[in-house]
Design a protein around this motif. Structure first.
Motif, PDB file in Angstrom:
ATOM      1  N   ASP A  80      26.945 -21.781  -6.096  1.00  0.00           N
ATOM      2  CA  ASP A  80      27.750 -21.055  -7.078  1.00  0.00           C
ATOM      3  C   ASP A  80      27.527 -19.536  -6.992  1.00  0.00           C
ATOM      4  O   ASP A  80      28.361 -18.762  -7.422  1.00  0.00           O
ATOM      5  N   LEU A  81      26.372 -19.153  -6.439  1.00  0.00           N
ATOM      6  CA  LEU A  81      26.105 -17.716  -6.265  1.00  0.00           C
ATOM      7  C   LEU A  81      26.730 -17.199  -4.960  1.00  0.00           C
ATOM      8  O   LEU A  81      26.499 -16.064  -4.556  1.00  0.00           O
ATOM      9  N   GLY A  82      27.479 -18.072  -4.272  1.00  0.00           N
ATOM     10  CA  GLY A  82      28.192 -17.638  -3.069  1.00  0.00           C
ATOM     11  C   GLY A  82      27.533 -18.039  -1.753  1.00  0.00           C
ATOM     12  O   GLY A  82      27.991 -17.640  -0.680  1.00  0.00           O
ATOM     13  N   ASN A  83      26.470 -18.812  -1.812  1.00  0.00           N
ATOM     14  CA  ASN A  83      25.787 -19.231  -0.576  1.00  0.00           C
ATOM     15  C   ASN A  83      26.404 -20.514  -0.039  1.00  0.00           C
ATOM     16  O   ASN A  83      27.101 -21.236  -0.748  1.00  0.00           O
ATOM     17  N   PHE A  84      26.114 -20.799   1.238  1.00  0.00           N
ATOM     18  CA  PHE A  84      26.565 -22.061   1.831  1.00  0.00           C
ATOM     19  C   PHE A  84      25.387 -23.028   1.832  1.00  0.00           C
ATOM     20  O   PHE A  84      24.339 -22.716   2.388  1.00  0.00           O
ATOM     21  N   VAL A  85      25.567 -24.147   1.176  1.00  0.00           N
ATOM     22  CA  VAL A  85      24.429 -25.041   0.948  1.00  0.00           C
ATOM     23  C   VAL A  85      24.687 -26.432   1.512  1.00  0.00           C
ATOM     24  O   VAL A  85      25.708 -27.064   1.219  1.00  0.00           O
ATOM     25  N   TRP A  86      23.722 -26.888   2.325  1.00  0.00           N
ATOM     26  CA  TRP A  86      23.705 -28.289   2.764  1.00  0.00           C
ATOM     27  C   TRP A  86      22.685 -28.999   1.894  1.00  0.00           C
ATOM     28  O   TRP A  86      21.524 -28.612   1.863  1.00  0.00           O
ATOM     29  N   CYS A  87      23.125 -30.035   1.219  1.00  0.00           N
ATOM     30  CA  CYS A  87      22.183 -30.802   0.416  1.00  0.00           C
ATOM     31  C   CYS A  87      21.941 -32.130   1.145  1.00  0.00           C
ATOM     32  O   CYS A  87      22.877 -32.886   1.393  1.00  0.00           O
TER      33      CYS A  87
ATOM     34  N   PHE B 193      27.210 -32.415   1.273  1.00  0.00           N
ATOM     35  CA  PHE B 193      26.177 -33.444   1.165  1.00  0.00           C
ATOM     36  C   PHE B 193      26.106 -34.240   2.459  1.00  0.00           C
ATOM     37  O   PHE B 193      27.151 -34.637   2.997  1.00  0.00           O
ATOM     38  N   THR B 194      24.892 -34.463   2.928  1.00  0.00           N
ATOM     39  CA  THR B 194      24.735 -35.200   4.181  1.00  0.00           C
ATOM     40  C   THR B 194      23.399 -35.938   4.236  1.00  0.00           C
ATOM     41  O   THR B 194      22.460 -35.593   3.515  1.00  0.00           O
ATOM     42  N   THR B 195      23.336 -36.922   5.144  1.00  0.00           N
ATOM     43  CA  THR B 195      22.046 -37.572   5.406  1.00  0.00           C
ATOM     44  C   THR B 195      21.450 -36.994   6.706  1.00  0.00           C
ATOM     45  O   THR B 195      20.345 -37.369   7.096  1.00  0.00           O
ATOM     46  N   ASN B 196      22.207 -36.118   7.350  1.00  0.00           N
ATOM     47  CA  ASN B 196      21.807 -35.610   8.664  1.00  0.00           C
ATOM     48  C   ASN B 196      20.938 -34.345   8.537  1.00  0.00           C
ATOM     49  O   ASN B 196      21.442 -33.222   8.423  1.00  0.00           O
ATOM     50  N   LEU B 197      19.618 -34.546   8.562  1.00  0.00           N
ATOM     51  CA  LEU B 197      18.687 -33.434   8.374  1.00  0.00           C
ATOM     52  C   LEU B 197      18.792 -32.425   9.530  1.00  0.00           C
ATOM     53  O   LEU B 197      18.748 -31.209   9.319  1.00  0.00           O
ATOM     54  N   ASN B 198      18.941 -32.952  10.726  1.00  0.00           N
ATOM     55  CA  ASN B 198      19.052 -32.104  11.916  1.00  0.00           C
ATOM     56  C   ASN B 198      20.185 -31.088  11.752  1.00  0.00           C
ATOM     57  O   ASN B 198      19.992 -29.880  11.893  1.00  0.00           O
ATOM     58  N   LEU B 199      21.360 -31.579  11.406  1.00  0.00           N
ATOM     59  CA  LEU B 199      22.541 -30.737  11.215  1.00  0.00           C
ATOM     60  C   LEU B 199      22.294 -29.672  10.144  1.00  0.00           C
ATOM     61  O   LEU B 199      22.589 -28.486  10.324  1.00  0.00           O
ATOM     62  N   ALA B 200      21.708 -30.114   9.033  1.00  0.00           N
ATOM     63  CA  ALA B 200      21.503 -29.198   7.902  1.00  0.00           C
ATOM     64  C   ALA B 200      20.451 -28.140   8.235  1.00  0.00           C
ATOM     65  O   ALA B 200      20.631 -26.958   7.918  1.00  0.00           O
ATOM     66  N   VAL B 201      19.362 -28.535   8.904  1.00  0.00           N
ATOM     67  CA  VAL B 201      18.300 -27.575   9.227  1.00  0.00           C
ATOM     68  C   VAL B 201      18.804 -26.566  10.254  1.00  0.00           C
ATOM     69  O   VAL B 201      18.620 -25.351  10.103  1.00  0.00           O
ATOM     70  N   LYS B 202      19.482 -27.073  11.285  1.00  0.00           N
ATOM     71  CA  LYS B 202      19.945 -26.167  12.349  1.00  0.00           C
ATOM     72  C   LYS B 202      20.912 -25.122  11.803  1.00  0.00           C
ATOM     73  O   LYS B 202      20.971 -24.009  12.305  1.00  0.00           O
ATOM     74  N   ASN B 203      21.680 -25.491  10.798  1.00  0.00           N
ATOM     75  CA  ASN B 203      22.697 -24.569  10.273  1.00  0.00           C
ATOM     76  C   ASN B 203      22.223 -23.755   9.075  1.00  0.00           C
ATOM     77  O   ASN B 203      23.031 -23.243   8.328  1.00  0.00           O
ATOM     78  N   SER B 204      20.902 -23.663   8.883  1.00  0.00           N
ATOM     79  CA  SER B 204      20.413 -22.922   7.703  1.00  0.00           C
ATOM     80  C   SER B 204      19.332 -21.916   8.074  1.00  0.00           C
ATOM     81  O   SER B 204      18.631 -22.083   9.075  1.00  0.00           O
ATOM     82  N   ASP B 205      19.204 -20.895   7.204  1.00  0.00           N
ATOM     83  CA  ASP B 205      18.136 -19.909   7.400  1.00  0.00           C
ATOM     84  C   ASP B 205      16.973 -20.186   6.440  1.00  0.00           C
ATOM     85  O   ASP B 205      15.826 -19.898   6.735  1.00  0.00           O
ATOM     86  N   ILE B 206      17.332 -20.716   5.285  1.00  0.00           N
ATOM     87  CA  ILE B 206      16.287 -21.012   4.290  1.00  0.00           C
ATOM     88  C   ILE B 206      16.344 -22.505   3.966  1.00  0.00           C
ATOM     89  O   ILE B 206      17.428 -23.044   3.705  1.00  0.00           O
ATOM     90  N   ILE B 207      15.188 -23.144   3.997  1.00  0.00           N
ATOM     91  CA  ILE B 207      15.136 -24.591   3.718  1.00  0.00           C
ATOM     92  C   ILE B 207      14.276 -24.838   2.477  1.00  0.00           C
ATOM     93  O   ILE B 207      13.095 -24.471   2.453  1.00  0.00           O
TER      94      ILE B 207
ATOM     95  N   ILE C 245      21.829 -22.185   3.438  1.00  0.00           N
ATOM     96  CA  ILE C 245      20.681 -22.841   2.809  1.00  0.00           C
ATOM     97  C   ILE C 245      20.721 -24.345   3.047  1.00  0.00           C
ATOM     98  O   ILE C 245      21.791 -24.951   3.051  1.00  0.00           O
ATOM     99  N   CYS C 246      19.531 -24.912   3.203  1.00  0.00           N
ATOM    100  CA  CYS C 246      19.422 -26.376   3.270  1.00  0.00           C
ATOM    101  C   CYS C 246      18.511 -26.797   2.111  1.00  0.00           C
ATOM    102  O   CYS C 246      17.426 -26.225   1.920  1.00  0.00           O
ATOM    103  N   VAL C 247      18.963 -27.756   1.331  1.00  0.00           N
ATOM    104  CA  VAL C 247      18.151 -28.256   0.221  1.00  0.00           C
ATOM    105  C   VAL C 247      17.822 -29.710   0.546  1.00  0.00           C
ATOM    106  O   VAL C 247      18.730 -30.524   0.723  1.00  0.00           O
ATOM    107  N   ILE C 248      16.548 -30.019   0.669  1.00  0.00           N
ATOM    108  CA  ILE C 248      16.184 -31.401   1.019  1.00  0.00           C
ATOM    109  C   ILE C 248      15.753 -32.144  -0.242  1.00  0.00           C
ATOM    110  O   ILE C 248      14.800 -31.742  -0.925  1.00  0.00           O
ATOM    111  N   GLY C 249      16.469 -33.224  -0.537  1.00  0.00           N
ATOM    112  CA  GLY C 249      16.210 -34.008  -1.751  1.00  0.00           C
ATOM    113  C   GLY C 249      17.332 -33.767  -2.744  1.00  0.00           C
ATOM    114  O   GLY C 249      17.422 -32.687  -3.332  1.00  0.00           O
ATOM    115  N   ALA C 250      18.220 -34.781  -2.873  1.00  0.00           N
ATOM    116  CA  ALA C 250      19.337 -34.635  -3.827  1.00  0.00           C
ATOM    117  C   ALA C 250      18.950 -35.270  -5.157  1.00  0.00           C
ATOM    118  O   ALA C 250      19.703 -36.037  -5.741  1.00  0.00           O
TER     119      ALA C 250
END
Ligand code: UGA
Length: 434
Positions: A21-28, A66-80, A3-8
């Motif tokens: 916490d539900l077991g997913n991998f999240v890029w914020c 946590f990252t500022t790199n949107l490219n990295l987070a989007v490429k590595n996620s299925d749900i944004i 998952i990618c979450v945009i906006g911290a």
């Protein structure tokens, strides 16, 4: 899931850490480097009970990053998930979608395989259609679905609301997207949350209609409380009496100063703007907005009356200034109107809030932050209970007014008028006989 979450911000941080916490991998992701640095250094930029521990736990497990790199987070996620702010934009009150569209334009550059793009930000009905158009402009093939999944988190209770929601609403125009989102929420559905799916526009409107309806309930009771005061009826009895009707329901019937916060005032205005856009007169919501605005002034006038119309040089204490307890949020809090109003008329104001000093009052010469309740209530004429923090619920007033007797105006009806009278206090509350 990835998952990618945009906006911290508030929604992004709570949702991101709960999904992890539900077991997913999240890029914020957030473009604010300072905020991301803070989060990577174990500091939390917002005040929300339980959030720090939840973030720490999932950060250490490696499921939350946590990252500022949107490219990295989007490429590595299925749900944004798009969780950026949608503040009020102009005098007409429409939602400012600048941040949403900017994020969409940018993320569309990084779509490398099929993605589900979800708006969690509160966005007016038909926004999803516009998002789809923006991405289609950049992509020839349809490598994405745009879905609406509104959040119903209350500040101060957000983690609990995420884990035990009354319902999960998904608005999608394709079965694949609905199925995928349903499986993401499966752990909550198994624990009893109701899953409701509709089309995208439907979900967008459900969010606004929910907030507008809740705001209406509150304003309705606030107006009824005014009538109670004139007719000798106890408003708490009316709340219970009508709330027992299952068609009405007992929640959100608590009277108070005026609803505030970052959602109800903004969303009611944005909804009436959408009404205008679609040539639909939402007259009920328009009057709720007016009624709530009037309420702040109405209660401040009541303060004047309690002080026998003499405000000049009176010492007034506010216990709590935030728009509700368990948050440090001052947005649209009624205290923002009340304190300057009384200050301008010559009152000296002390205030104490468990969430600390507020910059909003720092320029007012005779408004003082106190470090505790005792200090705030020393030698004052009136104590106003403005926000219902737990620590204001069983105060020992006799001890507090050792040095000078003060009047009490309880804007949250925390005490019983009868008990207060018995103890000899000059006690005023809302919609009840004092
Ligand atoms: C609100 C909604 O309750 C959430 O479901 C929604 O997700 C959120 O907005 C949002 O759109 O993000 P929130 O603004 O955090 O949540 O706070 P509430 O607990 O709803 O309170 C809002 C205001 O209404 C406060 O000023 C509170 O004091 C007032 N209120 C609430 C009352 O005066 N009486 C009540 O009975 C309940």
């Amino acid at each position: 899931m990835k998952i990618c979450v945009i906006g911290a911000g508030y929604v992004g941080l709570v949702s991101g850490s709960c999904f992890a916490d539900l077991g997913n991998f999240v890029w914020c992701v957030d473009k604010d480097k300072q905020k991301i640095d803070m989060l990577n250094n174990n500091q939390i930029p917002i005040f929300e009970p339980g959030l720090k521990d939840l973030i720490n736990k999932n950060y250490s497990s490696g499921r939350l990053k946590f990252t500022t790199n949107l490219n990295l987070a989007v490429k590595n996620s299925d749900i944004i998930f798009i969780c950026v702010g949608t503040p009020t934009s102009n005098k007409k009150g429409s939602a400012d979608l600048r941040y949403v569209y900017k994020v969409v334009a940018e993320l569309s550059l990084y779509i490398n395989k099929f993605k589900i793009i979800v708006t969690k930000s509160t966005v007016p009905v038909t926004t999803g259609d516009k998002i789809e158009k923006i991405i289609l402009k950049k992509k020839r093939k349809k490598l994405f679905e745009v879905v609406s999944n509104p959040e119903f988190l209350r500040e101060g209770e957000a983690i609990r609301d995420f884990r035990f929601p009354d319902r999960i609403v998904i608005g999608a125009n394709s079965k694949i997207a609905t199925k995928k989102l349903k499986s993401l929420y499966d752990p909550l559905i198994k624990k009893g949350a109701i899953f409701f799916s509709t089309n995208r526009r439907g979900a967008e409107l459900i969010k606004y209609a929910s907030n507008a309806f809740l705001a209406t309930k509150i304003s309705f009771m606030n107006e009824i409380s005014n009538l109670c005061e004139k007719t000798g009826v106890n408003v708490e009895d009316v709340s219970i009496g009508i709330g027992l009707d299952k068609r009405i329901g007992s929640r959100f019937l608590r009277v108070g100063p005026a609803y505030g916060g970052s959602c109800f005032p903004k969303d009611t205005k944005a909804l009436t703007f959408t009404g205008t856009l679609f040539k639909t007169d939402l007259s009920i919501i328009k009057s709720v907005i007016k009624s709530n605005e009037k309420r702040r002034i109405f209660l401040t006038e009541r303060v004047k009356k309690i002080l026998s119309n003499k405000i000049k040089n009176k010492k007034i204490t506010f216990l709590g200034v935030t728009f509700k307890p368990n948050t440090d949020d001052m947005r649209q809090s009624s205290s923002l109107l009340m304190i300057p109003y009384l200050h301008e008329r010559g009152a000296k104001i002390n205030y104490y809030d468990p969430s600390g000093e507020k910059k909003e009052f720092s320029r007012l010469k005779n408004v003082f932050f106190c470090n505790d309740i005792n200090e705030a209530c020393e030698k004052v004429d009136l104590v106003i209970i403005h926000t219902e923090w737990d620590e204001f619920k069983s105060l020992d007033f006799k001890k507090l007014y050792r040095k000078r007797k003060f009047k009490i105006y309880d804007m949250r009806n925390l005490y019983s008028p009868r008990d207060m009278k018995k103890q000899g206090f000059s006690y005023h509350s809302i919609g009840r006989q004092n």
